[in-house]
Design a protein around this motif. Structure first.
Motif, mmCIF file in Angstrom:
data_model
loop_
_atom_site.group_PDB
_atom_site.id
_atom_site.type_symbol
_atom_site.label_atom_id
_atom_site.label_comp_id
_atom_site.label_asym_id
_atom_site.label_seq_id
_atom_site.Cartn_x
_atom_site.Cartn_y
_atom_site.Cartn_z
ATOM 1 N N MET A 123 20.093 12.667 -14.358
ATOM 2 C CA MET A 123 19.688 14.043 -14.569
ATOM 3 C C MET A 123 18.241 14.280 -14.156
ATOM 4 S SD MET A 123 20.258 16.415 -17.848
ATOM 5 C CE MET A 123 19.541 18.014 -17.946
ATOM 6 N N MET A 124 17.377 13.286 -14.366
ATOM 7 C CA MET A 124 15.983 13.468 -13.989
ATOM 8 C C MET A 124 15.834 13.636 -12.488
ATOM 9 S SD MET A 124 13.774 11.134 -16.545
ATOM 10 C CE MET A 124 14.945 9.813 -16.832
ATOM 11 N N THR A 125 16.607 12.904 -11.705
ATOM 12 C CA THR A 125 16.520 13.035 -10.264
ATOM 13 C C THR A 125 16.908 14.437 -9.840
ATOM 14 O OG1 THR A 125 16.973 10.699 -9.970
ATOM 15 C CG2 THR A 125 17.327 12.113 -8.074
ATOM 16 N N GLY A 126 17.956 15.003 -10.415
ATOM 17 C CA GLY A 126 18.357 16.368 -10.107
ATOM 18 C C GLY A 126 17.282 17.378 -10.476
ATOM 19 N N LEU A 127 16.662 17.203 -11.639
ATOM 20 C CA LEU A 127 15.589 18.114 -12.049
ATOM 21 C C LEU A 127 14.366 17.970 -11.146
ATOM 22 C CD1 LEU A 127 15.672 17.970 -15.959
ATOM 23 C CD2 LEU A 127 16.200 19.927 -14.501
ATOM 24 N N ALA A 128 14.020 16.735 -10.792
ATOM 25 C CA ALA A 128 12.879 16.528 -9.901
ATOM 26 C C ALA A 128 13.140 17.174 -8.541
ATOM 27 C CB ALA A 128 12.580 15.040 -9.756
ATOM 28 N N HIS A 129 14.371 17.074 -8.059
ATOM 29 C CA HIS A 129 14.726 17.717 -6.793
ATOM 30 C C HIS A 129 14.589 19.240 -6.913
ATOM 31 C CE1 HIS A 129 16.530 18.610 -3.019
ATOM 32 N NE2 HIS A 129 17.567 19.200 -3.571
ATOM 33 N N ARG A 130 15.039 19.811 -8.010
ATOM 34 C CA ARG A 130 14.886 21.258 -8.235
ATOM 35 C C ARG A 130 13.406 21.641 -8.294
ATOM 36 N NH1 ARG A 130 18.162 23.242 -13.212
ATOM 37 N NH2 ARG A 130 17.060 25.166 -12.671
ATOM 38 N N ILE A 131 12.587 20.804 -8.911
ATOM 39 C CA ILE A 131 11.153 21.076 -8.986
ATOM 40 C C ILE A 131 10.574 21.144 -7.574
ATOM 41 C CG2 ILE A 131 8.914 20.077 -9.630
ATOM 42 C CD1 ILE A 131 10.404 19.035 -12.205
ATOM 43 N N TRP A 132 10.904 20.155 -6.745
ATOM 44 C CA TRP A 132 10.380 20.150 -5.377
ATOM 45 C C TRP A 132 10.919 21.321 -4.562
ATOM 46 C CZ3 TRP A 132 6.370 18.247 -3.046
ATOM 47 C CH2 TRP A 132 5.704 17.163 -3.626
ATOM 48 N N SER A 133 12.188 21.665 -4.733
ATOM 49 C CA SER A 133 12.737 22.755 -3.925
ATOM 50 C C SER A 133 12.227 24.119 -4.381
ATOM 51 C CB SER A 133 14.266 22.714 -3.903
ATOM 52 O OG SER A 133 14.802 22.802 -5.181
ATOM 53 N N GLN A 134 11.937 24.295 -5.663
ATOM 54 C CA GLN A 134 11.473 25.581 -6.164
ATOM 55 C C GLN A 134 9.951 25.706 -6.203
ATOM 56 O OE1 GLN A 134 13.322 26.609 -9.902
ATOM 57 N NE2 GLN A 134 15.372 26.188 -9.124
ATOM 58 N N CYS A 135 9.255 24.593 -6.320
ATOM 59 C CA CYS A 135 7.804 24.627 -6.526
ATOM 60 C C CYS A 135 7.051 23.723 -5.554
ATOM 61 C CB CYS A 135 7.468 24.175 -7.947
ATOM 62 S SG CYS A 135 8.436 24.943 -9.239
ATOM 63 N N GLY A 136 7.671 23.378 -4.439
ATOM 64 C CA GLY A 136 7.099 22.397 -3.520
ATOM 65 C C GLY A 136 5.704 22.722 -3.022
ATOM 66 N N GLU A 137 5.471 23.954 -2.588
ATOM 67 C CA GLU A 137 4.152 24.313 -2.071
ATOM 68 C C GLU A 137 3.087 24.210 -3.161
ATOM 69 O OE1 GLU A 137 3.828 27.932 0.145
ATOM 70 O OE2 GLU A 137 5.708 27.534 1.215
ATOM 71 N N GLU A 138 3.405 24.724 -4.333
ATOM 72 C CA GLU A 138 2.450 24.652 -5.448
ATOM 73 C C GLU A 138 2.222 23.201 -5.871
ATOM 74 O OE1 GLU A 138 1.665 26.538 -9.884
ATOM 75 O OE2 GLU A 138 3.576 26.921 -8.882
ATOM 76 N N LEU A 139 3.281 22.407 -5.866
ATOM 77 C CA LEU A 139 3.150 20.999 -6.230
ATOM 78 C C LEU A 139 2.319 20.245 -5.190
ATOM 79 C CD1 LEU A 139 3.901 18.946 -8.374
ATOM 80 C CD2 LEU A 139 6.048 18.566 -7.192
ATOM 81 N N ASP A 140 2.487 20.548 -3.907
ATOM 82 C CA ASP A 140 1.658 19.937 -2.863
ATOM 83 C C ASP A 140 0.178 20.245 -3.094
ATOM 84 O OD1 ASP A 140 3.569 18.565 -1.359
ATOM 85 O OD2 ASP A 140 3.961 20.293 -0.061
ATOM 86 N N LEU A 141 -0.141 21.505 -3.395
ATOM 87 C CA LEU A 141 -1.520 21.896 -3.669
ATOM 88 C C LEU A 141 -2.061 21.159 -4.900
ATOM 89 C CD1 LEU A 141 -4.012 23.657 -3.162
ATOM 90 C CD2 LEU A 141 -2.904 25.454 -4.499
ATOM 91 N N PHE A 142 -1.249 21.092 -5.952
ATOM 92 C CA PHE A 142 -1.640 20.387 -7.167
ATOM 93 C C PHE A 142 -1.928 18.912 -6.865
ATOM 94 C CE2 PHE A 142 -0.274 17.891 -10.932
ATOM 95 C CZ PHE A 142 -1.237 18.311 -11.820
ATOM 96 N N LEU A 143 -1.068 18.275 -6.073
ATOM 97 C CA LEU A 143 -1.270 16.867 -5.721
ATOM 98 C C LEU A 143 -2.550 16.673 -4.925
ATOM 99 C CD1 LEU A 143 2.394 15.859 -4.877
ATOM 100 C CD2 LEU A 143 1.058 15.171 -6.874
ATOM 101 N N ASP A 144 -2.856 17.605 -4.028
ATOM 102 C CA ASP A 144 -4.122 17.541 -3.298
ATOM 103 C C ASP A 144 -5.299 17.599 -4.270
ATOM 104 O OD1 ASP A 144 -2.801 17.398 -0.864
ATOM 105 O OD2 ASP A 144 -3.116 19.526 -0.375
ATOM 106 N N GLN A 145 -5.196 18.454 -5.279
ATOM 107 C CA GLN A 145 -6.267 18.576 -6.275
ATOM 108 C C GLN A 145 -6.384 17.297 -7.112
ATOM 109 O OE1 GLN A 145 -4.844 22.124 -8.194
ATOM 110 N NE2 GLN A 145 -6.059 23.465 -6.889
ATOM 111 N N VAL A 146 -5.255 16.694 -7.475
ATOM 112 C CA VAL A 146 -5.284 15.445 -8.240
ATOM 113 C C VAL A 146 -5.901 14.329 -7.398
ATOM 114 C CG1 VAL A 146 -3.867 13.675 -9.356
ATOM 115 C CG2 VAL A 146 -3.377 16.095 -9.752
ATOM 116 N N HIS A 147 -5.547 14.280 -6.101
ATOM 117 C CA HIS A 147 -6.155 13.287 -5.206
ATOM 118 C C HIS A 147 -7.669 13.480 -5.145
ATOM 119 C CE1 HIS A 147 -2.815 11.055 -3.566
ATOM 120 N NE2 HIS A 147 -2.128 12.184 -3.466
ATOM 121 N N ALA A 148 -8.111 14.727 -5.070
ATOM 122 C CA ALA A 148 -9.553 14.997 -5.052
ATOM 123 C C ALA A 148 -10.215 14.500 -6.335
ATOM 124 C CB ALA A 148 -9.804 16.496 -4.851
#
Length: 145
Positions: free
Chosen positions: A1-26
């Motif tokens: 179930m977690m894999t399905g939810l993680a996939h939904r997170i990436w498909s629905q929030c991918g751009e925002e998550l990419d930006l967030f990851l860039d900020q975490v890397h910084a």
């Protein structure tokens, strides 16, 4: 179930998550623990839960200096906020783990669960982002991300 939810997170929030990851890397490149800075954090905008209409999700990435040594720890906290009278015990923790896994899948190997803390508004889950471990909550995003 977690894999399905993680996939939904990436498909629905991918751009925002990419930006967030860039900020975490910084954050991970900051000199935490020197010059008086003991920690730093960044957050995604509040999101609706993927599993319950009465819950919202806040995701915060942080780096904190460990007192007593020269290391810094990178982590993520996922807060589930309940908008109605809802029992924390009734809400499933899978979504929090899926959010942490989606963050970890962006570049780290795993999000290691540390603890959960009940608050008056809901529950907060804390994870350490770690490398070179067998992924437990991690999930790799689709190639397009």
């Amino acid at each position: 179930m977690m894999t399905g939810l993680a996939h939904r997170i990436w498909s629905q929030c991918g751009e925002e998550l990419d930006l967030f990851l860039d900020q975490v890397h910084a954050l991970s490149r900051q000199e935490i623990g020197t010059g008086g800075l003991d920690c730093a954090a960044t957050a995604m905008g509040r999101r609706r839960s993927l599993t319950s209409a009465d819950v919202s999700v806040d995701v915060v990435g942080f780096v904190a200096h460990s007192s007593g040594d020269a290391t810094s720890g990178l982590g993520v906290s996922v807060a589930l906020r309940f908008h109605r009278e809802a029992s924390i015990a009734q809400h499933h923790w899978e979504e929090a783990h899926a959010w942490a896994g989606a963050v970890a899948g962006g570049s780290w190997m795993a999000a290691e669960f540390i603890e959960s803390v009940e608050t008056p508004e809901g529950v907060v889950f804390h994870y350490s982002l770690i490398e070179d471990q067998i992924p437990y909550y991690s999930w790799m995003p689709p190639e397009s991300h």
